[in-house]
Every structure is written in C-alpha cells, then in structure tokens.
Design a protein around this motif. Structure first.
Motif, PDB file in Angstrom:
ATOM      1  N   GLN A  80      28.071  61.255  79.337  1.00 28.17           N
ATOM      2  CA  GLN A  80      28.312  60.571  78.074  1.00 28.17           C
ATOM      3  C   GLN A  80      27.137  59.681  77.705  1.00 28.17           C
ATOM      4  N   ALA A  81      26.595  58.980  78.706  1.00 29.16           N
ATOM      5  CA  ALA A  81      25.436  58.120  78.451  1.00 29.16           C
ATOM      6  C   ALA A  81      24.239  58.949  77.985  1.00 29.16           C
ATOM      7  N   LEU A  82      24.073  60.132  78.533  1.00 29.43           N
ATOM      8  CA  LEU A  82      22.984  61.012  78.100  1.00 29.43           C
ATOM      9  C   LEU A  82      23.202  61.479  76.666  1.00 29.43           C
ATOM     10  N   HIS A  83      24.431  61.847  76.327  1.00 30.24           N
ATOM     11  CA  HIS A  83      24.716  62.248  74.946  1.00 30.24           C
ATOM     12  C   HIS A  83      24.407  61.103  73.979  1.00 30.24           C
ATOM     13  N   GLU A  84      24.792  59.893  74.382  1.00 28.10           N
ATOM     14  CA  GLU A  84      24.526  58.732  73.531  1.00 28.10           C
ATOM     15  C   GLU A  84      23.031  58.460  73.397  1.00 28.10           C
ATOM     16  N   ALA A  85      22.252  58.907  74.389  1.00 23.99           N
ATOM     17  CA  ALA A  85      20.796  58.745  74.339  1.00 23.99           C
ATOM     18  C   ALA A  85      20.117  59.889  73.593  1.00 23.99           C
ATOM     19  N   GLY A  86      20.932  60.797  73.054  1.00 24.02           N
ATOM     20  CA  GLY A  86      20.377  61.876  72.247  1.00 24.02           C
ATOM     21  C   GLY A  86      20.160  63.185  72.968  1.00 24.02           C
ATOM     22  N   VAL A  87      20.657  63.296  74.203  1.00 22.47           N
ATOM     23  CA  VAL A  87      20.512  64.539  74.955  1.00 22.47           C
ATOM     24  C   VAL A  87      21.701  65.437  74.626  1.00 22.47           C
ATOM     25  N   GLY A  88      21.431  66.640  74.130  1.00 23.64           N
ATOM     26  CA  GLY A  88      22.509  67.502  73.678  1.00 23.64           C
ATOM     27  C   GLY A  88      23.224  68.228  74.793  1.00 23.64           C
ATOM     28  N   GLU A  89      22.514  69.064  75.534  1.00 23.08           N
ATOM     29  CA  GLU A  89      23.129  69.911  76.558  1.00 23.08           C
ATOM     30  C   GLU A  89      22.950  69.289  77.939  1.00 23.08           C
ATOM     31  N   VAL A  90      24.057  69.057  78.628  1.00 20.38           N
ATOM     32  CA  VAL A  90      24.024  68.445  79.960  1.00 20.38           C
ATOM     33  C   VAL A  90      24.872  69.287  80.905  1.00 20.38           C
ATOM     34  N   ILE A  91      24.294  69.656  82.032  1.00 23.27           N
ATOM     35  CA  ILE A  91      25.038  70.341  83.088  1.00 23.27           C
ATOM     36  C   ILE A  91      25.835  69.275  83.839  1.00 23.27           C
ATOM     37  N   VAL A  92      27.157  69.411  83.879  1.00 21.57           N
ATOM     38  CA  VAL A  92      27.993  68.390  84.508  1.00 21.57           C
ATOM     39  C   VAL A  92      29.261  69.048  85.042  1.00 21.57           C
ATOM     40  N   PRO A  93      29.757  68.610  86.197  1.00 25.36           N
ATOM     41  CA  PRO A  93      31.010  69.192  86.707  1.00 25.36           C
ATOM     42  C   PRO A  93      32.172  68.938  85.755  1.00 25.36           C
ATOM     43  N   ALA A  94      33.124  69.844  85.763  1.00 26.03           N
ATOM     44  CA  ALA A  94      34.306  69.684  84.922  1.00 26.03           C
ATOM     45  C   ALA A  94      35.450  69.037  85.684  1.00 26.03           C
ATOM     46  N   GLU A  95      35.366  69.034  87.012  1.00 29.52           N
ATOM     47  CA  GLU A  95      36.466  68.487  87.797  1.00 29.52           C
ATOM     48  C   GLU A  95      35.987  67.465  88.825  1.00 29.52           C
ATOM     49  N   ARG A  96      35.318  67.920  89.861  1.00 22.94           N
ATOM     50  CA  ARG A  96      34.911  67.014  90.933  1.00 22.94           C
ATOM     51  C   ARG A  96      33.590  66.340  90.558  1.00 22.94           C
ATOM     52  N   PHE A  97      33.620  65.021  90.366  1.00 28.16           N
ATOM     53  CA  PHE A  97      32.454  64.310  89.844  1.00 28.16           C
ATOM     54  C   PHE A  97      31.682  63.641  90.979  1.00 28.16           C
ATOM     55  N   ASP A  98      30.962  64.469  91.735  1.00 28.63           N
ATOM     56  CA  ASP A  98      30.108  63.969  92.802  1.00 28.63           C
ATOM     57  C   ASP A  98      29.043  65.028  93.088  1.00 28.63           C
TER      58      ASP A  98
END
Length: 256
Positions: free
Chosen positions: A97-115
């Motif tokens: 979310q912080a990256l999106h707010e900084a203007g980064v569109g596409e971010v690879i991120v887990p959908a479930e386990r956040f580590d």
C-alpha cells in the motif's frame, strides 16, 4: 445504542510512533482506549551516501524488494521513482500500500501469508537465476529471503534504508496504564518489551492479553511466558477484526 465491540478496553499500541496513528484511530472508533508506548524508534540510515549510490544505480537491478513500510518511506525518498523495467515486490500488504501511495503501480506481494516465506512461495520469485535483486530494509533482520534467493542463483544485495533503536521503557507508566491488551507487531519489539520490563514482565504476562499478527511472534511470546496470546491477521484491518472477535468470545465466556 449497542455498545462498541472494544468498549472499555485499555489497549497498548507498541508500533513506532510514525506508524501508530491509523491503528490508534481504528481502535478508538471501536470503543477502546488506545495508549501509545512505542517499543522501537525509527531513524534514517546513518550511511546516507551509500543509499544515494544505490539509488543512482537502481536501474541495473531486476527486482527491488521492500521489507516494510519504513523501507518504502526511506527507500523511495532516495530513489524518487522506480526505474523503468525494474520489478518491485513487498513482503506485506502494508508495504504494498505504501508503494502504491508512492506512485508504484504493479507490486508483487503475497495474497495470504505476509512474510518472507509467503513472498518466496510466489511463482514470480521461483525462477530468478541470474537476476540482480536488492532487498531494502532496516539495519539487520532475518536472512531467509536473501539466502533463499541466492540459493535460486540470484545475485542479492541488502540496502539499509533506516535504523531501529529501542527506547528506554517507563515501567511505572506501563503498570499505571493497566493494559487489558498489548499489541506487538514484531519479534524485535517483543524482545525489547520483555527485557525492558524486567521483573514486571511476568506480572503483565499473566494479567494482559498479548495481540500479535504472526505465529512466529506468538511462539516467541509463549516461550517468554505470556499466558494469553491472540494471533490476528496482518495489517490494521486484520488486527482490529481479530481483537473484535476475541472480545466477543471473551464477553460470551464471561456471561456463561
């Protein structure tokens, strides 16, 4: 009017001061009395020259991984923007979310386990042989992510974007707060809490509920001696939803 789900609960939030406001507001809206007792302080990395050198050559990387919202805050301050063609990943939804707010569109991120384990399990990070990868983080931390990517034949570099320090704990203030719930969001903060409280730690471990957002933190807490540990999903939403569910069960049990 129905009583708010967390009405009357003293909930201590231990996040760094700069990151606590959103959760404090959410808890207050749910009826709690949130109290801020930061267990970590965040400051810019001492070697700003090295961070600027990294920013100048960031276009030479295939992937930039941001470990935390603080890594985004201080890393993007140096980068200004993500160079064209460079992929971006984040360990958790807060960082994404912080990256999106900084203007980064596409971010690879887990959908479930956040580590790190959750990120490493994604198909996008399976075949990284020959990639140049920078991991943006604080001073130190787990090495699993970098070690695993190296084992997958990537070239990995750690970039220190900020530093963490542990403030002295005002033990009388902690005891005076009489917390019903203590929210802890990192193993490092948990260790500092236990050490800083000294002889008062065992009493709080018996009287207060410890709310954490990861099973790894919960296991460390139980080893310390915390008797009531609530594990929630990550992020403000997950934390609040978990606390509301716990409060509802606790209230039902008290009436039984």
């Amino acid at each position: 009017m129905a009583e708010l789900p967390l009405a009357g609960l003293n909930i201590v939030v231990t996040r760094p001061r700069e990151q606590a406001n959103g959760l404090m507001q959410r808890l207050q809206a749910l009826g709690a009395r949130p109290l801020l007792f930061p267990l970590l302080e965040i400051a810019p990395a001492p070697d700003q020259a090295a961070l600027q050198v990294f920013a100048q050559r960031a276009s030479g990387y295939d992937l930039l991984i941001f470990i935390s919202p603080n890594a985004v805050r201080y890393g993007m301050a140096a980068l200004q923007r993500i160079p064209p063609g460079v992929r971006v990943a984040a360990v958790g939804q807060g960082s994404a979310q912080a990256l999106h707010e900084a203007g980064v569109g596409e971010v690879i991120v887990p959908a479930e386990r956040f580590d790190s384990e959750g990120l490493l399990a994604l198909p996008a990070l399976k075949d990284v042989g020959g990639w140049r990868i920078a991991i943006l983080r604080g001073d130190g931390g787990r090495e699993l992510l970098g070690d695993t990517l190296k084992a997958r034949s990537a070239e990995v570099e750690y970039v220190t974007c900020y530093r963490r320090s542990a403030p002295a704990l005002d033990v009388p203030a902690w005891l005076e707060a009489r917390p019903d719930v203590i929210v802890v969001t990192s193993s490092e903060a948990l260790a500092h809490l236990w050490q800083g409280l000294g002889t008062a730690a065992a009493g709080l471990a018996r009287s207060s509920v410890l709310c954490v957002a990861h099973p790894r933190i919960a296991e460390a807490a139980r080893q310390q001696g915390w008797q009531r540990v609530v594990v929630t999903a990550a992020g403000d939403d997950g934390m609040c939803d978990g606390l509301v569910a716990w409060a509802s069960q606790h209230s039902t049990a008290s009436r039984a």
